[in-house]
Design an enzyme around this catalytic site. Structure first.
Site, short mmCIF file in Angstrom:
data_model
loop_
_atom_site.label_atom_id
_atom_site.label_comp_id
_atom_site.label_asym_id
_atom_site.label_seq_id
_atom_site.Cartn_x
_atom_site.Cartn_y
_atom_site.Cartn_z
N ASP A 39 39.98 25.32 38.74
CA ASP A 39 39.39 25.94 39.93
C ASP A 39 40.51 26.20 40.94
O ASP A 39 41.30 25.29 41.23
CB ASP A 39 38.32 25.02 40.53
CG ASP A 39 37.54 25.68 41.65
OD1 ASP A 39 38.18 26.19 42.60
OD2 ASP A 39 36.31 25.70 41.58
N ILE A 40 40.57 27.43 41.45
CA ILE A 40 41.64 27.80 42.38
C ILE A 40 41.57 26.94 43.65
O ILE A 40 42.58 26.74 44.33
CB ILE A 40 41.57 29.32 42.68
CG1 ILE A 40 42.91 29.87 43.11
CG2 ILE A 40 40.49 29.65 43.69
CD1 ILE A 40 42.96 31.40 43.11
N GLN A 102 25.78 28.57 44.98
CA GLN A 102 26.66 29.33 44.06
C GLN A 102 27.35 30.45 44.83
O GLN A 102 26.69 31.18 45.57
CB GLN A 102 25.82 29.91 42.91
CG GLN A 102 26.64 30.59 41.83
CD GLN A 102 25.76 31.13 40.69
OE1 GLN A 102 24.54 31.20 40.81
NE2 GLN A 102 26.39 31.53 39.61
N HIS A 108 28.87 28.88 35.68
CA HIS A 108 29.97 27.93 35.51
C HIS A 108 29.52 26.55 35.95
O HIS A 108 28.62 26.39 36.77
CB HIS A 108 31.20 28.37 36.29
CG HIS A 108 30.94 28.56 37.75
ND1 HIS A 108 30.39 29.72 38.25
CD2 HIS A 108 31.11 27.74 38.81
CE1 HIS A 108 30.24 29.61 39.56
NE2 HIS A 108 30.67 28.41 39.94
N HIS A 110 31.18 22.84 37.34
CA HIS A 110 32.37 22.17 37.90
C HIS A 110 32.53 20.79 37.26
O HIS A 110 31.56 20.03 37.16
CB HIS A 110 32.21 21.93 39.40
CG HIS A 110 32.14 23.17 40.23
ND1 HIS A 110 33.19 23.61 40.99
CD2 HIS A 110 31.14 24.07 40.44
CE1 HIS A 110 32.84 24.71 41.64
NE2 HIS A 110 31.59 25.01 41.32
P1 5GP Z 1 30.51 28.02 43.07
O1 5GP Z 1 30.56 27.94 44.58
O2 5GP Z 1 29.98 29.36 42.62
O3 5GP Z 1 29.80 26.86 42.43
O4 5GP Z 1 32.01 27.88 42.58
C1 5GP Z 1 32.89 28.96 42.55
C2 5GP Z 1 34.28 28.37 42.39
O5 5GP Z 1 35.12 29.39 41.90
C3 5GP Z 1 34.90 27.87 43.71
O6 5GP Z 1 35.12 26.46 43.61
C4 5GP Z 1 36.20 28.67 43.82
O7 5GP Z 1 37.30 27.89 44.27
C5 5GP Z 1 36.41 29.19 42.41
N1 5GP Z 1 37.07 30.47 42.34
C6 5GP Z 1 36.74 31.59 43.03
N2 5GP Z 1 37.55 32.61 42.70
C7 5GP Z 1 38.40 32.12 41.75
C8 5GP Z 1 39.48 32.70 41.01
O8 5GP Z 1 39.82 33.87 41.16
N3 5GP Z 1 40.13 31.91 40.14
C9 5GP Z 1 39.78 30.59 39.95
N4 5GP Z 1 40.48 29.90 39.07
N5 5GP Z 1 38.78 30.01 40.63
C10 5GP Z 1 38.09 30.77 41.52
#
Ligand code: 5GP
Ligand code: ZN
Length: 145
Positions: A39-40, A102, A108, A110
């Protein structure tokens, strides 16, 4: 009504592009149905995302095989995280829809190493309804299965 209004053209969302190596990422593991990468945002060191290879916006858009494959990959990654980073705790989190927390509309999960005072918080307001209410909810769900 879907949980996410998915505005990206097919195959063009940020994680589809990452899966296709059109944008750079630090990949950890890949198989037929899943891709795991760092995760970035690295909430804690070793924070990995396990995504479906195919674009599916939320859990409800995955096939049972994809959902199972993501958990299988997460299990493997979790063991690697434990071996490599040795965190005292590990949290798996999977968000669906904007209201579910999300932010990227490509399914995805985590895998997050946890440490004392890491600042991660999820408030969990318990309600404890009477058992008749639990039974009624269970009946609704059994009818929907
Ligand atoms: P969500 O909030 O949808 O559960 O998690 C999305 C996750 O994707 C976030 O933790 C964010 O840091 C990660 N993320 C967003 N854009 C990118 C990207 O371009 N590359 C990577 N490796 N992670 C990303
Ligand atoms: Zn996608």
């Amino acid at each position: 009504m879907p949980m996410f209004v998915d505005t990206s053209p097919p195959g063009q969302c940020i994680f589809c592009r990452l899966v296709a190596n059109e944008i750079p990422s630090a990949k950890v593991f890949e198989d037929e149905l899943t891709v795991a990468f760092m995760d970035i945002g690295q909430v804690t060191p070793g924070h990995v995302l396990v995504a479906t290879r195919r674009h599916a916006a939320t859990l409800l858009d995955t096939t049972p095989e994809e959902a199972a494959a993501v958990m299988q990959t997460a299990h493997r990654v979790a063991r690697a995280v434990q071996a490599a980073f040795q965190p005292p705790g590990l949290t798996l989190l999977q968000a669906n829809g904007a209201l579910g927390g999300q932010t990227v509309a490509h399914f995805h999960l985590h895998v997050v190493p946890r440490h004392e005072g890491d600042g991660i918080a999820l408030t969990w307001p318990r309600q404890e309804p009477p058992s008749a209410v639990l039974a009624s909810h269970a009946e609704r769900l059994r009818a929907a299965l």
